[in-house]
Design an enzyme around this catalytic site. Sequence first.
Site, mmCIF file in Angstrom:
data_model
loop_
_atom_site.group_PDB
_atom_site.id
_atom_site.type_symbol
_atom_site.label_atom_id
_atom_site.label_comp_id
_atom_site.label_asym_id
_atom_site.label_seq_id
_atom_site.Cartn_x
_atom_site.Cartn_y
_atom_site.Cartn_z
ATOM 1 C CE LYS A 1 -4.052 -1.904 2.355
ATOM 2 N NZ LYS A 1 -4.798 -1.955 3.632
ATOM 3 N N GLY B 1 -2.590 -6.281 8.689
ATOM 4 C CA GLY B 1 -3.197 -7.573 8.378
ATOM 5 C C GLY B 1 -2.201 -8.548 7.776
HETATM 6 N N1 LIG Z 1 8.250 -6.590 -3.704
HETATM 7 C C1 LIG Z 1 6.934 -6.806 -3.674
HETATM 8 N N2 LIG Z 1 6.232 -6.943 -4.815
HETATM 9 C C2 LIG Z 1 4.896 -7.169 -4.777
HETATM 10 N N3 LIG Z 1 4.167 -7.288 -3.653
HETATM 11 C C3 LIG Z 1 4.819 -7.157 -2.503
HETATM 12 C C4 LIG Z 1 6.228 -6.928 -2.425
HETATM 13 N N4 LIG Z 1 6.583 -6.853 -1.131
HETATM 14 C C5 LIG Z 1 5.463 -7.035 -0.410
HETATM 15 N N5 LIG Z 1 4.402 -7.217 -1.209
HETATM 16 C C6 LIG Z 1 3.004 -7.475 -0.816
HETATM 17 O O1 LIG Z 1 2.574 -6.536 0.134
HETATM 18 C C7 LIG Z 1 1.383 -7.049 0.714
HETATM 19 C C8 LIG Z 1 1.209 -6.501 2.111
HETATM 20 O O2 LIG Z 1 1.191 -5.098 2.084
HETATM 21 P P1 LIG Z 1 0.309 -4.167 3.050
HETATM 22 O O3 LIG Z 1 -1.148 -4.399 2.788
HETATM 23 O O4 LIG Z 1 0.814 -2.789 2.849
HETATM 24 O O5 LIG Z 1 0.674 -4.727 4.496
HETATM 25 P P2 LIG Z 1 -0.207 -4.769 5.846
HETATM 26 O O6 LIG Z 1 -1.526 -5.446 5.519
HETATM 27 O O7 LIG Z 1 0.590 -5.567 6.804
HETATM 28 O O8 LIG Z 1 -0.398 -3.336 6.266
HETATM 29 C C9 LIG Z 1 1.526 -8.567 0.676
HETATM 30 O O9 LIG Z 1 0.414 -9.102 -0.004
HETATM 31 C C10 LIG Z 1 2.833 -8.793 -0.113
HETATM 32 O O10 LIG Z 1 2.740 -9.830 -1.071
HETATM 33 O O1 LIG Z 2 -6.132 -3.548 6.261
HETATM 34 C C1 LIG Z 2 -6.178 -2.385 6.694
HETATM 35 O O2 LIG Z 2 -5.105 -1.583 6.838
HETATM 36 P P1 LIG Z 2 -3.556 -2.087 6.866
HETATM 37 O O3 LIG Z 2 -3.258 -2.789 5.543
HETATM 38 O O4 LIG Z 2 -2.808 -0.791 6.988
HETATM 39 O O5 LIG Z 2 -3.400 -2.982 8.045
HETATM 40 C C2 LIG Z 2 -7.460 -1.758 7.157
HETATM 41 O O6 LIG Z 2 -8.535 -2.664 7.022
HETATM 42 C C3 LIG Z 2 -7.735 -0.479 6.380
HETATM 43 O O7 LIG Z 2 -7.908 -0.776 5.004
HETATM 44 P P2 LIG Z 2 -7.644 0.375 3.913
HETATM 45 O O8 LIG Z 2 -6.162 0.703 3.917
HETATM 46 O O9 LIG Z 2 -8.114 -0.196 2.587
HETATM 47 O O10 LIG Z 2 -8.473 1.575 4.334
#
Ligand SMILES: Nc1ncnc2c1ncn2[C@@H]1O[C@H](COP(=O)(O)OP(=O)(O)O)[C@@H](O)[C@H]1O
Ligand SMILES: O=C(OP(=O)(O)O)[C@H](O)COP(=O)(O)O
Length: 400
Positions: free
Chosen positions: A199, A356
């Site tokens: 993200k 998550g």
């Molecule tokens: N180099 C990369 N290329 C593509 N996807 C990646 C890479 N590094 C991490 N990811 C992806 O990032 C995702 C998690 O990111 P994010 O939603 O930001 O974490 P979180 O849910 O812990 O906040 C995972 O599905 C992982 O596969």
């Molecule tokens: O998974 C979430 O955030 P996170 O990936 O930062 O842990 C929350 O459910 C918020 O989702 P959003 O970043 O689509 O608003």
Amino acid sequence: MPAFKTIDDISNPAGKRVLVRVDLNVPVADGKVTDKTRIERVAPTILELSKKGAKVILLAHFGRPKGEPVADMSLSLIVPAINEVLGTKILFAADCIGPDAEKAVASMKDGDILLLENTRFHKGEEKNDAEFTEALAANGDIYVNDAFSAAHRAHASTEGLAHHLPAYAGRTMQAELEALEKGLGAPVRPTVAIVGGAKVSTKIDLLQNLVKKVDALVIGGGMANTFIAAKGINVGKSLCEHDLGDLARTIMTEAESAGCAIVLPIDAVVAREFKANAANETVAIDAIPADAMALDVGPKSVEAINEWIGKASTLVWNGPLGAFEITPFDAATVSAAKFAAAQTKAGKLTSVAGGGDTVAALNHAGVADDFTYISTAGGAFLEWMEGKELPGVAVLSKTA
Ligand SMILES: Nc1ncnc2c1ncn2[C@@H]1O[C@H](COP(=O)(O)OP(=O)(O)O)[C@@H](O)[C@H]1O
Ligand SMILES: O=C(OP(=O)(O)O)[C@H](O)COP(=O)(O)O
């Protein structure tokens, strides 16, 4: 800690329709939930209210459907996992407002648990639109927010509802804030943050403040590719948000002025397909082939990251270092997680991780229980760490 009302303050929940905002944004692969942590964390609130005889109506989002129904973002996919965790069968309604929701709520008995469809299937959710919020509120007498991990969003179900109904914090909301305050209220330095994941656009802003709070910022995952590209290095077909280059450069300059080290990968594991066991090679960070994707940070980078973890007294971590769901691109995340867990067990490190997918990655590495604290929140946790007011929390104290 902000002052707010909790479930203990609900005088008589029996028979009342309680709208409970939970975070069911869980990792899913092939239609199955791969990590149930978020469901497990909200279970106490749901079961407590149900046992007290409330009609428990769950509101949640799933994915980012942009205000339109999308089949693979239906919360119906999560129902079997919720049933398993709660040990009871819940009801499901195909919409969160309108006749479907109304009918389902009207047929509830005291103690029943009903999940309403993805709130983000309506544009009004993310706009915190008054009409949509009223439509949600029409199905409840009381609002309980137990979604700390979505509290950084000022959406209808996370913020708006508290202006329409008597509002209370759920057990997880309470526990998360208490645990974060205890673990990170006065962090012992040096403090190291690891931020990775996918993200990029929603989290990159947070780094601007974070570099003023920590001694080193380790950047991995898709976030690292964006910073590497901002330095003029070709990242091939990697997950990367090229239009954020200016912001990435500003963050690097500001980090330097703040005395925060930015730790970027020096090597990468690249592949041409995003799938488990795809043919891969390890290359220097400036040698990513034009037709390949960096799916993990390489072993030399892991060495440098673990060196920083070794120097740290406090570690905050959100976002996996690579695509940990598919082997062998889980290697860096697993190695750093195991090292941070060992340092914590040895009493040398306070380690707090959240998000998550991050929690799923730490469970995958088998070390989640060894961290000082695991938050369900990623973005919300980073914003809390920055000292920002979280709209979903602020409204609970303002209306208390
Ligand atoms: N180099 C990369 N290329 C593509 N996807 C990646 C890479 N590094 C991490 N990811 C992806 O990032 C995702 C998690 O990111 P994010 O939603 O930001 O974490 P979180 O849910 O812990 O906040 C995972 O599905 C992982 O596969
Ligand atoms: O998974 C979430 O955030 P996170 O990936 O930062 O842990 C929350 O459910 C918020 O989702 P959003 O970043 O689509 O608003």
